[in-house]
Each structure stands twice: as structure tokens, then as C-alpha cells.
Design a protein around this motif. Structure first.
Motif, PDB file in Angstrom:
ATOM      1  N   MET A 187       0.844  -1.191   0.000  1.00  0.00           N
ATOM      2  CA  MET A 187       0.000   0.000   0.000  1.00  0.00           C
ATOM      3  C   MET A 187       0.883   1.247   0.000  1.00  0.00           C
ATOM      4  SD  MET A 187      -3.005   1.100   2.697  1.00  0.00           S
ATOM      5  CE  MET A 187      -1.948   0.908   4.144  1.00  0.00           C
ATOM      6  N   LYS A 188       0.702   2.098  -0.991  1.00  0.00           N
ATOM      7  CA  LYS A 188       1.455   3.337  -1.092  1.00  0.00           C
ATOM      8  C   LYS A 188       0.799   4.403  -0.221  1.00  0.00           C
ATOM      9  CE  LYS A 188       3.246   6.720  -4.387  1.00  0.00           C
ATOM     10  NZ  LYS A 188       3.306   7.130  -5.810  1.00  0.00           N
ATOM     11  N   LEU A 189       1.582   5.006   0.654  1.00  0.00           N
ATOM     12  CA  LEU A 189       1.054   5.997   1.590  1.00  0.00           C
ATOM     13  C   LEU A 189       1.295   7.406   1.073  1.00  0.00           C
ATOM     14  CD1 LEU A 189       2.338   4.368   4.888  1.00  0.00           C
ATOM     15  CD2 LEU A 189      -0.001   4.316   4.022  1.00  0.00           C
ATOM     16  N   GLN A 190       0.288   8.244   1.216  1.00  0.00           N
ATOM     17  CA  GLN A 190       0.391   9.659   0.889  1.00  0.00           C
ATOM     18  C   GLN A 190      -0.091  10.451   2.100  1.00  0.00           C
ATOM     19  OE1 GLN A 190      -2.117   9.870  -2.649  1.00  0.00           O
ATOM     20  NE2 GLN A 190      -0.322   9.717  -3.977  1.00  0.00           N
ATOM     21  N   ALA A 200      -9.838  10.187  -3.502  1.00  0.00           N
ATOM     22  CA  ALA A 200      -8.512  10.012  -2.899  1.00  0.00           C
ATOM     23  C   ALA A 200      -8.106   8.548  -2.925  1.00  0.00           C
ATOM     24  CB  ALA A 200      -8.511  10.533  -1.466  1.00  0.00           C
ATOM     25  N   ALA A 201      -6.842   8.311  -3.187  1.00  0.00           N
ATOM     26  CA  ALA A 201      -6.341   6.952  -3.339  1.00  0.00           C
ATOM     27  C   ALA A 201      -6.243   6.228  -2.000  1.00  0.00           C
ATOM     28  CB  ALA A 201      -4.967   6.986  -4.001  1.00  0.00           C
ATOM     29  N   GLU A 202      -6.306   4.904  -2.082  1.00  0.00           N
ATOM     30  CA  GLU A 202      -6.045   4.095  -0.895  1.00  0.00           C
ATOM     31  C   GLU A 202      -4.648   4.414  -0.372  1.00  0.00           C
ATOM     32  OE1 GLU A 202      -7.100  -0.280   0.147  1.00  0.00           O
ATOM     33  OE2 GLU A 202      -5.314  -0.363  -1.125  1.00  0.00           O
ATOM     34  N   GLY A 203      -4.537   4.523   0.934  1.00  0.00           N
ATOM     35  CA  GLY A 203      -3.258   4.866   1.542  1.00  0.00           C
ATOM     36  C   GLY A 203      -3.106   6.344   1.824  1.00  0.00           C
ATOM     37  N   SER A 204      -4.120   7.142   1.462  1.00  0.00           N
ATOM     38  CA  SER A 204      -4.096   8.555   1.823  1.00  0.00           C
ATOM     39  C   SER A 204      -4.254   8.684   3.335  1.00  0.00           C
ATOM     40  CB  SER A 204      -5.212   9.319   1.119  1.00  0.00           C
ATOM     41  OG  SER A 204      -5.056   9.274  -0.290  1.00  0.00           O
ATOM     42  N   VAL A 205      -3.414   9.498   3.953  1.00  0.00           N
ATOM     43  CA  VAL A 205      -3.411   9.663   5.410  1.00  0.00           C
ATOM     44  C   VAL A 205      -3.587  11.139   5.734  1.00  0.00           C
ATOM     45  CG1 VAL A 205      -2.156   9.246   7.564  1.00  0.00           C
ATOM     46  CG2 VAL A 205      -1.820   7.705   5.602  1.00  0.00           C
ATOM     47  N   ILE A 206      -4.620  11.439   6.503  1.00  0.00           N
ATOM     48  CA  ILE A 206      -4.902  12.811   6.934  1.00  0.00           C
ATOM     49  C   ILE A 206      -4.436  12.957   8.375  1.00  0.00           C
ATOM     50  CG2 ILE A 206      -6.665  14.591   7.196  1.00  0.00           C
ATOM     51  CD1 ILE A 206      -6.360  13.542   4.317  1.00  0.00           C
ATOM     52  N   VAL A 207      -3.519  13.898   8.614  1.00  0.00           N
ATOM     53  CA  VAL A 207      -2.938  14.081   9.941  1.00  0.00           C
ATOM     54  C   VAL A 207      -3.182  15.511  10.408  1.00  0.00           C
ATOM     55  CG1 VAL A 207      -0.862  13.794  11.361  1.00  0.00           C
ATOM     56  CG2 VAL A 207      -1.082  12.518   9.207  1.00  0.00           C
TER      57      VAL A 207
END
Length: 247
Positions: free
Chosen positions: A1-4, A26-33
Motif C-alpha cells: 500500500m502506497k502511503l500519501q 482520494a487513493a487508498e493509503g491517503s493519510v490525513i494528519v
């Protein structure tokens, strides 16, 4: 899984932002911080206290699975956080309380909130895992009513941690677990969850909106990740919703 990774100083809620992003492709692996959340809520609409000093993030996943299996993602996130904190803290004190809390030295250090949307075929379009970890929170950062049941890495260890380091370790564990889960199914995940569980073998009250609906001993996990509870009369029920109070 590619993380963004997408960082924000302040958000109302990382889950709200993640849902909007998922709806817009939004693609799988999108991370909202977020450094801070000002309007986040936990299960059943409870306030999710999210000041600066904590780690607040949401991950967008798009597994092509039936919705009855989506609860396994909460278990997966719990194992990922437990493994990460155990590594960073160098301890066996991190435990998972079904379905979505993590405890350190018996006090809550992390909560997980998951939500999903189905596509036109009844499969998962997206799943959002919202995770909050009390990293550098002081006692005064917690509301008075939960100060006796909540903790942070800082309070437990006496030293501060990098929220980014904690995030990177959790995402590393989550990515690995997610790929294994997709390829091989939940067996390995369940084995690891049981290793960290503080629920199995305990007498519990199962609640729905603070109403007790069943009591007994938590004896095992069901096929989809549900909790199996057996009462004194030998009646066993499976729960994939609600919350539990350990007696």
C-alpha cells in the motif's frame, strides 16, 4: 500500500476530512494528519479530546470486501498500534480492549473510529480508520472526568516522543498487516489480536448506548472478528457492535 500523507495544523476532524477526500477519489493509503482537532467525536458521538501533543490521523482504505468483514479493519488498526507502541515503549503493557480501545498500564491511550461507504454492488467503496494516540499529553490536557482512566506515552514513561515517529511506526505496522490480511485472510490478524487482548477470558458487560444487553465471559472471536460471550447458563452470543465493560 502506497502511503500519501497530508498534514494540517488544525482540523475539525481528520475523519471528516478523510471522508470528503475519499468521496472525491482520494487513493487508498491517503493519510490525513492534524496537529489538533477542534470538533472530533468518538463512538456514539462522544467528544474525542484532541489537543496539541497527541497524534490524530485517519487512513483511507479501499479493500474490495463485503461489509460484514469491515470490522476486521478496526482489529487490524488495533494490532498495528499495539505493535508500534510496544516497540517504541519496549513493553508488554500495551493491551487491546475490544472493539476499539488500547490501554497502557490499564489506562486508555488510544481510540479507533472506523466508518465506511458501500458502492452500487454492495462492496466497500472506502473505509476510514480514525486513530487518536495520546503521545505527549499532560494530565491537565484531559477532561477532569477521564483523568483517572486516561494516559499518554509521556505520562507512562516520563519522556516525550515524536508524534511523527509514532505515526511512521504505526503506518509501517498497518501496511504490513493490511497486505497480509488481503492476501491470506484474517487468521494471522486474529492470532496477533488475541496476543494483545485484555478482553478474552474476562467477565464483561456488553452495552449498546450505555444499556446492558448481555453479560458473561468473553471466550473467543468469531469468524468476522466479532466477540463471543458466554453467560452463566451456557448461552453464547456473538457481538459485532456495542462496547464492553470489563468487570
Amino acid at each position: 500500500m502506497k502511503l500519501q500523507l497530508h498534514y494540517y495544523d488544525v482540523l475539525e476532524s481528520t475523519n471528516i476530512t478523510a471522508v470528503d477526500a475519499a468521496l472525491h477519489g482520494a487513493a487508498e493509503g491517503s493519510v490525513i494528519v492534524a496537529g489538533k482537532q477542534c470538533g472530533a467525536s468518538g463512538r456514539m458521538g462522544r467528544v474525542w479530546n484532541s489537543p496539541n501533543g497527541g497524534l490524530w490521523f485517519s487512513v483511507i482504505l479501499r479493500p474490495r470486501i463485503n461489509p460484514e468483514n469491515v470490522a476486521q479493519l478496526t482489529l487490524l488498526a488495533g494490532v498495528a498500534v499495539a505493535k508500534a507502541l510496544s516497540f517504541l515503549y519496549e513493553t508488554e503493557d500495551v493491551k487491546i480492549k475490544w472493539p476499539n480501545d488500547l490501554l497502557l498500564q490499564g489506562k486508555k491511550i488510544c481510540g479507533i473510529l472506523s466508518e465506511m461507504k458501500l458502492d452500487e454492488n454492495g462492496l466497500i467503496d472506502y473505509a476510514i480508520l480514525g486513530i487518536g494516540v495520546n503521545v505527549n499529553l499532560q494530565r491537565s490536557d484531559f477532561p477532569t472526568e477521564i483523568q483517572h482512566i486516561a494516559t499518554s506515552l509521556l505520562l507512562a514513561t516520563g519522556k516525550s516522543f515524536s508524534c511523527n515517529e509514532v505515526l511512521q511506526r504505526i503506518l509501517q505496522e498497518m501496511s504490513s498487516l493490511y497486505e497480509i490480511w488481503l492476501e491470506h485472510g484474517p487468521e494471522s490478524l486474529f492470532t496477533q489480536w488475541k496476543h494483545y487482548s485484555c478482553t478474552l477470558g474476562q467477565k464483561v458487560l456488553v452495552k449498546d448506548n450505555d444499556r446492558i444487553i448481555f453479560s458473561g465471559t468473553a471466550v473467543d472471536m468469531g469468524v468476522q472478528g466479532s466477540l463471543l460471550v458466554c453467560n452463566e447458563d451456557g448461552i453464547q452470543r456473538s457481538f459485532d457492535f456495542g462496547e464492553i465493560s470489563i468487570r
